[in-house]
Design a protein around this motif. Structure first.
Motif, mmCIF file in Angstrom:
data_model
loop_
_atom_site.group_PDB
_atom_site.id
_atom_site.type_symbol
_atom_site.label_atom_id
_atom_site.label_comp_id
_atom_site.label_asym_id
_atom_site.label_seq_id
_atom_site.Cartn_x
_atom_site.Cartn_y
_atom_site.Cartn_z
ATOM 1 N N LYS A 62 0.839 -1.188 0.000
ATOM 2 C CA LYS A 62 0.000 0.000 0.000
ATOM 3 C C LYS A 62 0.887 1.257 0.000
ATOM 4 O O LYS A 62 2.030 1.225 0.472
ATOM 5 C CB LYS A 62 -0.914 0.004 1.224
ATOM 6 C CG LYS A 62 -1.810 -1.223 1.310
ATOM 7 C CD LYS A 62 -2.585 -1.238 2.615
ATOM 8 C CE LYS A 62 -3.482 -2.460 2.715
ATOM 9 N NZ LYS A 62 -2.719 -3.720 2.765
ATOM 10 N N ASP A 63 0.347 2.340 -0.523
ATOM 11 C CA ASP A 63 1.123 3.590 -0.579
ATOM 12 C C ASP A 63 1.636 3.980 0.807
ATOM 13 O O ASP A 63 2.772 4.430 0.958
ATOM 14 C CB ASP A 63 0.251 4.719 -1.142
ATOM 15 C CG ASP A 63 0.052 4.589 -2.654
ATOM 16 O OD1 ASP A 63 1.014 4.227 -3.340
ATOM 17 O OD2 ASP A 63 -1.069 4.857 -3.120
ATOM 18 N N ALA A 64 0.790 3.778 1.820
ATOM 19 C CA ALA A 64 1.182 4.179 3.170
ATOM 20 C C ALA A 64 2.338 3.345 3.701
ATOM 21 O O ALA A 64 3.050 3.772 4.617
ATOM 22 C CB ALA A 64 -0.021 4.064 4.102
ATOM 23 N N GLU A 65 2.537 2.140 3.143
ATOM 24 C CA GLU A 65 3.603 1.266 3.638
ATOM 25 C C GLU A 65 4.961 1.603 3.035
ATOM 26 O O GLU A 65 5.997 1.215 3.584
ATOM 27 C CB GLU A 65 3.256 -0.194 3.323
ATOM 28 C CG GLU A 65 2.044 -0.708 4.067
ATOM 29 C CD GLU A 65 1.633 -2.086 3.609
ATOM 30 O OE1 GLU A 65 1.169 -2.871 4.465
ATOM 31 O OE2 GLU A 65 1.748 -2.392 2.401
ATOM 32 N N LEU A 66 4.944 2.321 1.918
ATOM 33 C CA LEU A 66 6.204 2.554 1.209
ATOM 34 C C LEU A 66 7.186 3.367 2.046
ATOM 35 O O LEU A 66 8.393 3.113 2.015
ATOM 36 C CB LEU A 66 5.930 3.262 -0.120
ATOM 37 C CG LEU A 66 5.096 2.462 -1.128
ATOM 38 C CD1 LEU A 66 4.900 3.269 -2.401
ATOM 39 C CD2 LEU A 66 5.755 1.122 -1.432
ATOM 40 N N ALA A 67 6.671 4.348 2.783
ATOM 41 C CA ALA A 67 7.560 5.196 3.583
ATOM 42 C C ALA A 67 8.136 4.453 4.773
ATOM 43 O O ALA A 67 9.099 4.917 5.391
ATOM 44 C CB ALA A 67 6.798 6.440 4.054
ATOM 45 N N ARG A 68 7.567 3.286 5.096
ATOM 46 C CA ARG A 68 8.027 2.545 6.270
ATOM 47 C C ARG A 68 8.840 1.305 5.897
ATOM 48 O O ARG A 68 9.075 0.449 6.748
ATOM 49 C CB ARG A 68 6.824 2.139 7.128
ATOM 50 C CG ARG A 68 5.993 3.318 7.609
ATOM 51 C CD ARG A 68 5.107 2.935 8.790
ATOM 52 N NE ARG A 68 4.197 1.852 8.438
ATOM 53 C CZ ARG A 68 2.991 2.034 7.914
ATOM 54 N NH1 ARG A 68 2.572 3.266 7.635
ATOM 55 N NH2 ARG A 68 2.209 1.007 7.645
ATOM 56 N N ILE A 69 9.255 1.199 4.640
ATOM 57 C CA ILE A 69 10.122 0.086 4.233
ATOM 58 C C ILE A 69 11.508 0.290 4.845
ATOM 59 O O ILE A 69 12.142 1.328 4.660
ATOM 60 C CB ILE A 69 10.207 -0.022 2.706
ATOM 61 C CG1 ILE A 69 8.857 -0.492 2.148
ATOM 62 C CG2 ILE A 69 11.315 -0.988 2.279
ATOM 63 C CD1 ILE A 69 8.809 -0.562 0.638
#
Length: 299
Positions: free
Chosen positions: A282-289
């Motif tokens: 999800k888009d929201a998960e990308l910043a938390r990779i």
């Protein structure tokens, strides 16, 4: 033992775990009786990992029917019931190693005979020690029972390194990793698990790449340093993405493919969903990779 569980200490196993402590261990039935919360959270601090049939361990201590063992291939240690250990067979160096390619198989006392060891799972290394007979092959076993027999169709040769075209081999290994991970979809999440009856997130990566002949660290702390770093936009199928999921900011997932939105679909064992799943990021998960890694074609 097809699958032996390594406990943090003998007292870590409770009455509800007796199915995992027998000979043979009834891992499938044990996992099936555990709730999702116990499989995800209740085993933390109690279960270290599991060992598959044929795994060599070093015994450090014996006490009250338990043995403390070190497992060099996973760089960890734990306690197992003493009855679940067997001495290696004498003269056990011959034969050719194969990997179990079926999700699960059973060792029988003769071709088509009675089951002597149920629940031998994907990624188990078995040494074929004779000629095939009507679709069955003899395999070496630890201890005095020799040999056992398994269906030839359930085995695949140990992979060989392809050094002639490393880039081609890397792509092929990545695609094969995805196929193997897809074979394990819907397998229950199990903290410390590495078998087709229950598996945790780093365990999924460990068993998939083991099947490809690539030994990777068993646990997330070392796994996130394995291989080489790659940029998110350069990810290929089979690469690893470390996600923030279920309270673990570094949950390893295997990239499957990019969707139409150019976001990758990943496969991982989820304590939240309680099983191995495939889903688009999800888009929201990308910043938390936390990291993206590419494992070597050959260890």
């Amino acid at each position: 033992m097809a699958v032996a569980t390594l406990w943090a200490q003998p007292s870590a196993a409770g009455p509800e775990d007796r199915l995992a402590l027998g000979v043979p261990s009834a891992i499938r039935e044990w996992v099936a009786r555990l709730t999702n919360d116990i499989r995800a959270n209740g085993l933390k601090g109690r279960v270290r990992t599991q060992c598959l049939l044929g795994t060599r361990v070093d015994v450090e201590q014996i006490a009250d029917g338990w043995a403390k063992v070190t497992c060099p291939s996973q760089e960890t240690s734990g306690w197992v019931p003493l009855d679940q250990l067997a001495h290696p067979a004498d003269g056990g160096g011959g034969g050719t190693e194969y990997l179990v390619s079926a999700t699960a198989t059973a060792v029988r006392d003769e071709p088509g005979g009675d089951v002597s060891m149920p629940g031998v799972t994907l990624g188990t290394r078995l040494r074929v020690v004779g000629e095939a007979y009507r679709g069955w092959v003899p395999v070496a076993l630890p201890g005095p029972r020799q040999p056992g027999w398994v269906p030839q169709r359930d085995l695949t040769p140990e992979p060989a390194a392809d050094l002639s075209a490393p880039s081609t081999a890397m792509v092929a290994a990545g695609l094969d990793a995805v196929k193997l991970a897809q074979q394990l979809l819907e397998i229950p999440y199990l903290h410390g698990g590495i078998s087709a009856y229950g598996i945790d997130a780093p365990g999924l990566v460990w068993i998939v790449y083991r099947q490809l002949g690539i030994d990777v660290p068993r646990f997330g702390e070392a796994l996130i340093e394995a291989g080489e770093a790659v940029a998110f936009e350069d990810l290929h199928p089979g690469d690893l993405v470390f996600l923030d999921h279920g309270g673990d900011p570094k949950t390893p997932a295997i990239m499957a493919e990019r969707s139409q939105s150019d976001l990758p679909e990943v496969i991982f064992s989820s304590p939240v969903y309680g099983k191995v799943v495939a889903e688009p990021l999800k888009d929201a998960e990308l910043a938390r990779i936390a990291a993206c890694r590419r494992l070597p074609v050959r260890a």
